[in-house]
Design a protein around this motif. Structure first.
Motif, PDB file in Angstrom:
ATOM      1  N   UNK A   1      80.273  48.955  33.953  1.00 16.97           N
ATOM      2  CA  UNK A   1      79.122  48.794  33.082  1.00 16.97           C
ATOM      3  C   UNK A   1      79.621  48.699  31.646  1.00 16.97           C
ATOM      4  N   UNK A   2      79.103  47.707  30.912  1.00 13.88           N
ATOM      5  CA  UNK A   2      79.506  47.478  29.538  1.00 13.88           C
ATOM      6  C   UNK A   2      78.252  47.282  28.689  1.00 13.88           C
ATOM      7  N   UNK A   3      78.123  48.072  27.609  1.00 11.99           N
ATOM      8  CA  UNK A   3      76.997  47.932  26.691  1.00 11.99           C
ATOM      9  C   UNK A   3      77.512  47.269  25.430  1.00 11.99           C
ATOM     10  N   UNK A   4      76.842  46.209  25.016  1.00 11.30           N
ATOM     11  CA  UNK A   4      77.291  45.443  23.868  1.00 11.30           C
ATOM     12  C   UNK A   4      76.100  44.880  23.098  1.00 11.30           C
ATOM     13  N   UNK A   5      76.334  44.483  21.854  1.00 10.90           N
ATOM     14  CA  UNK A   5      75.284  43.807  21.104  1.00 10.90           C
ATOM     15  C   UNK A   5      75.179  42.375  21.613  1.00 10.90           C
ATOM     16  N   UNK A   6      73.942  41.902  21.719  1.00  9.36           N
ATOM     17  CA  UNK A   6      73.667  40.548  22.177  1.00  9.36           C
ATOM     18  C   UNK A   6      72.674  39.915  21.196  1.00  9.36           C
ATOM     19  N   UNK A   7      72.308  38.678  21.440  1.00  6.53           N
ATOM     20  CA  UNK A   7      71.322  38.009  20.589  1.00  6.53           C
ATOM     21  C   UNK A   7      69.914  38.248  21.126  1.00  6.53           C
ATOM     22  N   UNK A   8      68.947  38.025  20.265  1.00  5.31           N
ATOM     23  CA  UNK A   8      67.548  38.132  20.687  1.00  5.31           C
ATOM     24  C   UNK A   8      67.255  37.145  21.817  1.00  5.31           C
ATOM     25  N   UNK A   9      67.806  35.957  21.725  1.00  3.17           N
ATOM     26  CA  UNK A   9      67.567  34.943  22.765  1.00  3.17           C
ATOM     27  C   UNK A   9      68.058  35.405  24.130  1.00  3.17           C
ATOM     28  N   UNK A  10      69.171  36.124  24.144  1.00  2.00           N
ATOM     29  CA  UNK A  10      69.723  36.604  25.408  1.00  2.00           C
ATOM     30  C   UNK A  10      68.835  37.655  26.065  1.00  2.00           C
ATOM     31  N   UNK A  11      67.991  38.317  25.287  1.00  2.00           N
ATOM     32  CA  UNK A  11      67.106  39.341  25.858  1.00  2.00           C
ATOM     33  C   UNK A  11      65.914  38.740  26.596  1.00  2.00           C
ATOM     34  N   UNK A  12      65.542  37.521  26.233  1.00  3.63           N
ATOM     35  CA  UNK A  12      64.266  36.962  26.700  1.00  3.63           C
ATOM     36  C   UNK A  12      64.091  36.864  28.212  1.00  3.63           C
ATOM     37  N   UNK A  13      65.066  36.386  28.981  1.00  2.00           N
ATOM     38  CA  UNK A  13      64.825  36.294  30.426  1.00  2.00           C
ATOM     39  C   UNK A  13      64.502  37.640  31.074  1.00  2.00           C
ATOM     40  N   UNK A  14      65.176  38.705  30.654  1.00  2.00           N
ATOM     41  CA  UNK A  14      64.909  40.023  31.250  1.00  2.00           C
ATOM     42  C   UNK A  14      63.606  40.593  30.715  1.00  2.00           C
ATOM     43  N   UNK A  15      63.349  40.456  29.421  1.00  2.00           N
ATOM     44  CA  UNK A  15      62.059  40.884  28.875  1.00  2.00           C
ATOM     45  C   UNK A  15      60.919  40.249  29.669  1.00  2.00           C
ATOM     46  N   UNK A  16      61.037  38.970  29.871  1.00  2.00           N
ATOM     47  CA  UNK A  16      59.983  38.224  30.562  1.00  2.00           C
ATOM     48  C   UNK A  16      59.829  38.677  32.004  1.00  2.00           C
ATOM     49  N   UNK A  17      60.920  38.713  32.725  1.00  6.51           N
ATOM     50  CA  UNK A  17      60.861  39.059  34.152  1.00  6.51           C
ATOM     51  C   UNK A  17      60.335  40.466  34.397  1.00  6.51           C
ATOM     52  N   UNK A  18      60.758  41.431  33.558  1.00  4.10           N
ATOM     53  CA  UNK A  18      60.433  42.834  33.807  1.00  4.10           C
ATOM     54  C   UNK A  18      59.124  43.261  33.147  1.00  4.10           C
ATOM     55  N   UNK A  19      58.926  42.889  31.892  1.00  4.50           N
ATOM     56  CA  UNK A  19      57.802  43.424  31.122  1.00  4.50           C
ATOM     57  C   UNK A  19      56.516  42.613  31.225  1.00  4.50           C
ATOM     58  N   UNK A  20      56.628  41.319  31.129  1.00  5.38           N
ATOM     59  CA  UNK A  20      55.426  40.486  31.075  1.00  5.38           C
ATOM     60  C   UNK A  20      55.591  39.231  31.934  1.00  5.38           C
ATOM     61  N   UNK A  21      55.811  39.379  33.234  1.00  3.82           N
ATOM     62  CA  UNK A  21      56.072  38.203  34.077  1.00  3.82           C
ATOM     63  C   UNK A  21      54.901  37.225  34.185  1.00  3.82           C
ATOM     64  N   UNK A  22      53.707  37.684  33.899  1.00  2.00           N
ATOM     65  CA  UNK A  22      52.541  36.803  33.995  1.00  2.00           C
ATOM     66  C   UNK A  22      52.206  36.107  32.684  1.00  2.00           C
ATOM     67  N   UNK A  23      53.031  36.322  31.691  1.00  2.00           N
ATOM     68  CA  UNK A  23      52.848  35.680  30.386  1.00  2.00           C
ATOM     69  C   UNK A  23      53.958  34.651  30.184  1.00  2.00           C
ATOM     70  N   UNK A  24      53.885  33.921  29.091  1.00  2.00           N
ATOM     71  CA  UNK A  24      54.931  32.954  28.772  1.00  2.00           C
ATOM     72  C   UNK A  24      56.149  33.676  28.200  1.00  2.00           C
ATOM     73  N   UNK A  25      57.277  33.007  28.202  1.00  2.00           N
ATOM     74  CA  UNK A  25      58.471  33.569  27.589  1.00  2.00           C
ATOM     75  C   UNK A  25      58.211  33.809  26.104  1.00  2.00           C
ATOM     76  N   UNK A  26      57.482  32.916  25.470  1.00  2.00           N
ATOM     77  CA  UNK A  26      57.166  33.068  24.046  1.00  2.00           C
ATOM     78  C   UNK A  26      56.426  34.369  23.776  1.00  2.00           C
ATOM     79  N   UNK A  27      55.597  34.799  24.707  1.00  2.00           N
ATOM     80  CA  UNK A  27      54.854  36.052  24.567  1.00  2.00           C
ATOM     81  C   UNK A  27      55.813  37.230  24.443  1.00  2.00           C
ATOM     82  N   UNK A  28      57.002  37.105  24.995  1.00  2.00           N
ATOM     83  CA  UNK A  28      57.978  38.194  25.031  1.00  2.00           C
ATOM     84  C   UNK A  28      58.822  38.297  23.762  1.00  2.00           C
ATOM     85  N   UNK A  29      58.627  37.381  22.848  1.00  2.00           N
ATOM     86  CA  UNK A  29      59.340  37.454  21.572  1.00  2.00           C
ATOM     87  C   UNK A  29      58.683  38.491  20.674  1.00  2.00           C
ATOM     88  N   UNK A  30      59.458  39.030  19.768  1.00  2.00           N
ATOM     89  CA  UNK A  30      58.968  39.935  18.741  1.00  2.00           C
ATOM     90  C   UNK A  30      59.081  39.178  17.416  1.00  2.00           C
TER      91      UNK A  30
END
Length: 135
Positions: A1-30
């Motif tokens: 297991x490795x924890x590292x800094x990533x970009x905001x764009x790299x977070x989007x697929x997991x944000x979308x799949x886990x938090x708001x799968x019924x919304x658009x990917x754009x909805x998952x942006x901050x």
């Protein structure tokens, strides 16, 4: 297991799949994603957990923290929070907080966070503001 800094764009697929799968990917942006610190946990080379932290002065807010379902319950999210708390303490941050889904309250309590205020809703999902002092 490795924890590292990533970009905001790299977070989007997991944000979308886990938090708001019924919304658009754009909805998952901050709106402030460009200003955040974004972390990822890699397990066997695959990104499996993401978190974004927004620091304003001595306060830091956790947003869009998500672990893929097949990796939940294995300590990955706990390792992420521990990593973030250590980094924030080193930066001199004194308050750490988040809007936590009610179902995740027990998870955050394990790190010393406590609910503040009343339950509120984002859509039909119940939340509590949870916070802790770091100094």
């Amino acid at each position: 297991m490795n924890i590292t800094e990533i970009t905001a764009e790299e977070t989007l697929p997991i944000r979308h799949r886990v938090l708001w799968p019924n919304e658009s990917v754009e909805f998952c942006r901050v709106p402030d994603d460009a200003d955040g610190l974004h972390y990822g946990v890699y397990h066997d080379g695959a990104l499996v957990c993401v978190a974004s932290v927004f620091v304003l002065g001595e306060k830091a807010r956790l947003r869009k923290f998500a672990t893929l379902p097949e990796y939940q319950g294995q300590g990955i999210g706990s390792s992420m929070i521990e990593h973030i708390l250590k980094a924030l303490k080193e930066k001199g941050v004194s308050l750490f907080w988040c809007d936590a889904r009610e179902t995740a309250g027990g998870f955050y309590r394990r790190f010393g966070m406590a609910p503040e205020g009343e339950r509120f809703y984002k859509g039909d999902v119940p939340y509590f503001k949870m916070a802790m002092r770091l100094t």
